[in-house]
Design an enzyme around this catalytic site. Sequence first.
Site, PDB file in Angstrom:
ATOM      1  N   TYR A   1      -5.846   6.452  27.151  1.00 15.84           N
ATOM      2  CA  TYR A   1      -5.367   7.700  27.776  1.00 15.84           C
ATOM      3  C   TYR A   1      -6.042   8.900  27.116  1.00 15.84           C
ATOM      4  CZ  TYR A   1      -1.657  11.167  28.981  1.00 15.84           C
ATOM      5  OH  TYR A   1      -0.942  12.256  29.410  1.00 15.84           O
TER       6      TYR A   1
ATOM      7  N   ASP B   1      -1.823  20.452  36.263  1.00 17.83           N
ATOM      8  CA  ASP B   1      -1.988  19.087  36.777  1.00 17.83           C
ATOM      9  C   ASP B   1      -0.787  18.766  37.680  1.00 17.83           C
ATOM     10  OD1 ASP B   1      -2.441  16.328  37.078  1.00 17.83           O
ATOM     11  OD2 ASP B   1      -1.430  15.874  35.192  1.00 17.83           O
TER      12      ASP B   1
ATOM     13  N   HIS C   1      -4.751  15.172  29.575  1.00 15.97           N
ATOM     14  CA  HIS C   1      -3.764  16.012  28.898  1.00 15.97           C
ATOM     15  C   HIS C   1      -4.085  16.260  27.421  1.00 15.97           C
ATOM     16  CE1 HIS C   1      -1.234  14.264  32.286  1.00 15.97           C
ATOM     17  NE2 HIS C   1      -1.418  15.528  32.577  1.00 15.97           N
TER      18      HIS C   1
ATOM     19  N   CYS D   1       6.707   9.869  33.052  1.00 10.13           N
ATOM     20  CA  CYS D   1       7.866   9.662  32.188  1.00 10.13           C
ATOM     21  C   CYS D   1       9.147   9.525  32.993  1.00 10.13           C
ATOM     22  CB  CYS D   1       8.018  10.854  31.253  1.00 10.13           C
ATOM     23  SG  CYS D   1       6.558  11.058  30.265  1.00 10.13           S
TER      24      CYS D   1
END
Length: 728
Positions: free
Chosen positions: A170, A270, A173, A31
């Site tokens: 994706y 992570d 997460h 991001c």
Amino acid sequence: MPRDPKHDCLFEPIKIGPKTMKNRFYQVPHCIGAGSEKPGTQALNRGMKAEGGWGACNTEYCSISPESDDTHRVSARIWDDGDVINLRYMNDTLHKHGCLGGIEMWYGGPHAPNLESRAVSRAPNGTASEFEYLTYSHEADEDDIKDLIKLYGEAAKRAEQAGFDIVYVYGGHSYLPLQFLSPFFNKRTDGYGGSLENRARFWIEALTEVKEAVGSTCAIATRLAIDTLYGPGSLEVADDGLKFVELVAKEGVLDLWDVNIGDIAEWGEDAGPSRFYKAGHQRAWTNEVKKICDIPVLGVSRETSADDMAAHITSGRLDIIGAARPSISDPFLPNKIDEGRIEDVRECIGCNVCISRWEIGGPPMVCTQNATANEEYRRGWHPESFNAVKTEESVLVVGAGPAGMECARVLGERGYDVHLREASSEIGGCVKDIMRYPGLSEWGRITSYRQIQLDKLKNVEVHTGVGEMSADDVLEYGADKVVIATGSHWSTTGLNSVSHDPVEGLDASKPYICTPEQVFQKKEVGKRVLVIDGDGYFTGISMAEMLVDQGKEVNLVTSLGSVAPYTHFTLEAPNLHRMMYEKGIHEKTLHWVEKVEEGVATIYYLYRDGYKRDSGPTLGKMPRREGTDVIKMEFDTLISVTGRVPNDQLFRELRARKSEWEDNEIKGIYAVGDCYAPGLLADAIFSGHRIAREFESKNPQHAQPWIRERQVWGHETYPKISDREVLG
Ligand code: SF4
């Protein structure tokens, strides 16, 4: 200097499905606060990395539907033709440098709060998110599942139109595909729940849909958290993690594995902060993937060492080096390795301040090490090139902390004749202490990078051990312009943000009270320590940990709702809380200090007053019951981390003597960093950098305007109101 041959493997092209990446440097999705709605910022931030040699750059997570809206945070979106146009600009910019563009197609399920769209996400079950507050999904039936899979295919087609080369499904997460895969989320009893094959079905069907939609022109990638680190009951690498890789391999629908670990609720496992995790910390989990598949595998682990990266390739553990933070800290990392300029790499320090901006929500990403991050478009800054000035002007920079070092470096790069004067024997300022806290040694890279660059600049002289400069010294120095960068200090009187006053009895000249600086100067600290923290970032908690490691008994009192709340945004908080529990540091939150006497502090609960106003305006009296309850806490030494105070005496005196500047041929005196106003290290470095970039402006003390990306009224936008099926 030529490239070291042992790094050659990093520059070999690699085929990913129908695409070829020119080398092994891959900026994984991360991001930046641009999304699809700040196309200039998006394109020029990623484009800078493309110029710096990265073989592929991705968007941040990119929503495929208004059902997956992460507002207040900023994701990219590929919902309509407007997004296609905006994201195409990013790809056009990347392609000019031979860099591939990737899109991380995201559907969050219950982890999407949908605050803007007001839509309801669909998911394997309707349970609330463990990451968001009050966010439930609708449990998808089989028609919903078909719809969701179609959303991926349609978004992929828009991504193709936008010029993307790599299209992700994706699942890292803990987003939707992983929610189907993991029994932690998936409690279904139909064909999409139960056995591994059933739980994997959604993810494989989504990949198949995307492959059929765009697989002939785009590489299909997926990000998998190979182990969510919850232990049994979720995804473990040695069980469902690797078995899922084998299942996908049989389908032939994937061109690239992007593997990581952890979930979203604790994604610091992570994006590990350097305080807890060094580069390469994920490898023990991700190393096995390559052994069981024959398509390229990439992994992240905040690596900045070219030797380590090359070793991963030559050992066959990875095909591609994935990086987010190292690419933010140094967009030119690949080119520097290619040119054999390893010492010029501006290494990430693992502070996660970049991530803190995403966690906070709207603001653009910033970087401690790289002040130009996200300023490429709006301020036109380039991390490696500077507007040269043809000038005979000399600049005196007083103070070689983070702001002073950066200011001197950038002024030097621009061609000024610079003297950087440091009172103590070494440059670095507050970083010299900070890097001595447990786990923070890598923060010393702030200084080491700048030391190397300053040494290379022939027009910058660095003078250390010169003692503090007085106003007379500065006025008589002979510089045309002066920048004061004298930093800040922890209040010696307990000045704090709760009362905006000192604390009664708190005086750091007393033997039983220390500021953090005094602890590092070896002032004696007794056995029972009380840390009072009104700051809320790393200093109070780091001091507590350092002292408990030295065998002290430590209590920490803070006015804030939790200990070191800013570390929630930097992803350090969960493990800091575990550390406190494990090391026996006791906390008292929402309390503050009324008075300090030798050996005892009087503490009060912030909300001890009456819970409702019980009178109208009454002069000289609070309009609610005034609480008087207090707690006495005993200590041998109290460490005062109540607030910082700028070291601005020199700056203020020089300002007051402005009438003498002309006689001394001084054209301007400015202040940067903490001595102007204390802030994050990133803010101090930015401040030094910014003033040096804008040094010829009328008053460089204050920033020049930047380009603001926003809708300007009266110009068309997408979607158009006429795109709606119903106007109600
Ligand atoms: Fe690295 Fe810190 Fe910059 Fe993030 S903000 S890229 S962690 S130096």
